[in-house]
Scaffold this active site. Structure first.
Site, short mmCIF file in Angstrom:
data_model
loop_
_atom_site.label_atom_id
_atom_site.label_comp_id
_atom_site.label_asym_id
_atom_site.label_seq_id
_atom_site.Cartn_x
_atom_site.Cartn_y
_atom_site.Cartn_z
N GLY A 196 -5.00 3.65 -8.05
CA GLY A 196 -5.16 3.90 -9.49
C GLY A 196 -4.29 5.03 -10.02
N ASN A 234 -1.32 7.12 -11.69
CA ASN A 234 -0.45 6.83 -12.84
C ASN A 234 -0.97 5.67 -13.69
OD1 ASN A 234 1.51 8.79 -12.19
ND2 ASN A 234 2.45 7.42 -10.68
N ASP A 269 -10.46 4.63 -1.20
CA ASP A 269 -11.09 3.65 -0.30
C ASP A 269 -12.61 3.63 -0.45
OD1 ASP A 269 -8.53 3.34 0.55
OD2 ASP A 269 -8.97 3.60 2.68
N ASP A 301 0.82 -1.21 0.00
CA ASP A 301 0.00 0.00 0.00
C ASP A 301 0.86 1.27 0.00
OD1 ASP A 301 -2.08 1.75 0.34
OD2 ASP A 301 -2.81 0.88 2.21
C1 GLA Z 1 -5.33 2.50 2.95
C2 GLA Z 1 -5.94 1.37 2.11
C3 GLA Z 1 -6.96 0.63 2.96
C4 GLA Z 1 -6.29 0.08 4.21
C5 GLA Z 1 -5.63 1.22 4.99
C6 GLA Z 1 -4.79 0.69 6.15
O1 GLA Z 1 -6.27 3.47 3.24
O2 GLA Z 1 -6.54 1.87 0.97
O3 GLA Z 1 -7.55 -0.41 2.21
O4 GLA Z 1 -5.33 -0.86 3.82
O5 GLA Z 1 -4.77 1.98 4.14
O6 GLA Z 1 -4.11 1.68 6.84
#
Ligand code: GLA
Length: 407
Positions: free
Chosen positions: A210, A212, A231, A172
């Site tokens: 998403g 780049n 999210d 992430d």
């Molecule tokens: C981002 C991700 C989420 C989750 C949080 C965790 O916001 O998009 O899906 O993994 O981090 O901190």
């Protein structure tokens, strides 16, 4: 001999074979080795055994538990995946999201924090249930929740995940602006290579919202799936905005590499039954990963039914691996279609309006002429044969999901 072992053994002499080929002095032994490796690579891994041959299915801790995830909850979730029938329906990944991370030791190896006393034992427990374990990290110094990230420790972390026995990594892009595409590719490639070196097959899930146009380069950095959006949250407006905006990305998805419009919110309480049916129907048409995000130990029969409808899951998991797309849109009324391996077409009549409405699909719009049989995938019954079109009343914010088979 197992293919990977064979190739590893072959790799020792591959330089010699390449040298022989370059100098046109290839020996019989060299030629045999080269042909054997080629055959081994092309025939020994059945398509369905390749990582993420169909969109990954499982559960992730974030949507419901966020930082409240711990060893006990993961074990209870593993038990629930089995006892509720979700595992049998295909939900096999049990993914721990952010907040498991502890400190690094003097050598730089990451340890889980006090919520997860023994990650290896936990992985063993999850595996003993016939499930697979997923873990989470970030290519930056910190994760999105401010825990230890993998920057500068990619190989050590990959080694640790492999030693624990994890099978899936969500990686992430946190706490840093979207950097240029080359930096992003380099960061993801680094972790992909580290995982490959660690020697355990681990599904790689890219999470960078998403930026780049990740769908254009996700497969080239070894991504098996990539988030295409910010999210999700447990509200119809957010789910619909994300889901219906996926149109146009269909050409980038296929076996081994999938667009990921984020995890499911079914059962978390913020949408009604018709809205959750829309959520799962749309994700199935999109060939999206189906990663449940609710508390599996407290599900209503309705939540179980909506998550485990085999006919809807079969749409998502169809071996052809085609992501569906929008066929027509008239204001809040959208008709989507997904081509299936058996030649049938799955059609979603989606009503984004707040009142029940009649909608129709004309068969010529989905490449079918004349008569076709129609089956309703939520009612789980055949509706008969229809000529040229099918129409139905669609509930507010709801869907009618049908499978149309040409005669
Ligand atoms: C981002 C991700 C989420 C989750 C949080 C965790 O916001 O998009 O899906 O993994 O981090 O901190």
């Amino acid at each position: 001999m197992h293919c990977t072992k064979f190739i590893r053994r072959f790799a020792v002499s591959s330089g010699e074979v390449l040298h022989q080929i370059a100098n046109k002095t290839i020996t019989a032994a060299g030629l045999t080795s080269a042909v054997a490796v080629f055959l081994c690579l092309s025939i020994s891994v059945p398509a369905q055994d390749k990582p993420a041959a169909t969109p990954p299915m499982g559960w992730n801790s974030w949507n419901h538990f966020a930082e409240r995830i711990d060893d006990k909850t993961v074990r209870e979730t593993a038990d629930a995946l089995v006892s509720t029938g979700l595992k049998d329906a295909g939900y096999i990944y049990l993914n721990i999201d952010d907040t498991w991370e502890g400190q690094r030791d003097a050598r730089g190896f990451i340890h889980s924090n006090e919520k997860f006393p023994d990650m290896k034992a936990l992985a063993d427990y999850v595996h003993s249930k016939g499930l697979k374990l997923g873990i989470y990290s970030s290519p930056g110094p910190k994760t999105c929740a401010g825990f230890e990230g993998s920057l500068g420790h990619e190989e050590q972390d990959a080694e640790t995940y492999a030693q624990w026995g994890t099978d899936y990594l969500k990686y992430d892009w946190c706490q840093q602006p979207p950097s240029n595409v080359e930096q992003m590719k380099a960061a993801y490639t680094k972790m992909h290579d580290a995982l490959a070196k660690a020697g355990r097959p681990i599904v790689l899930s890219l999470c960078q919202y998403g930026w780049n146009k990740v769908w254009e380069w996700g497969p080239s950095v070894g991504g098996n799936l990539w988030r295409t959006t910010g999210d999700i949250s447990d509200r119809y407006a957010v789910m619909a905005e994300i889901g219906f905006n996926q149109n146009g990305l269909e050409k980038f998805a296929g076996p081994g590499h999938w667009n990921d419009p984020d995890m499911l919110e079914v059962g978390n309480g913020g949408m009604n039954e018709d809205e959750y049916r829309t959520h799962v129907s749309l994700w199935a048409i999109l060939a999206a990963p189906l990663i449940a995000g609710n508390d599996l130990t407290k599900m209503t029969p309705y939540t179980v039914e909506i998550l485990t409808n085999r006919e809807v899951i079969a749409v998502d998991q169809d071996p052809l691996g085609k992501q569906g797309f929008r066929v027509t849109q008239e204001g809040p009324f959208e008709v989507w279609m997904k081509p299936m391996a058996d030649g049938s077409k799955v059609v979603g009549l989606f009503n984004r309006q707040r009142t029940i409405e009649q909608m129709a699909v004309t068969f010529s719009q989905i490449g079918i002429s004349g008569e076709a049989s129609v089956r309703d995938l939520w009612l789980k019954r055949g509706l008969g044969r229809f000529k040229d079109k099918y129409s139905a009343y669609v509930p507010a914010h709801g869907v009618v999901l049908i499978r149309v088979k040409p005669q």
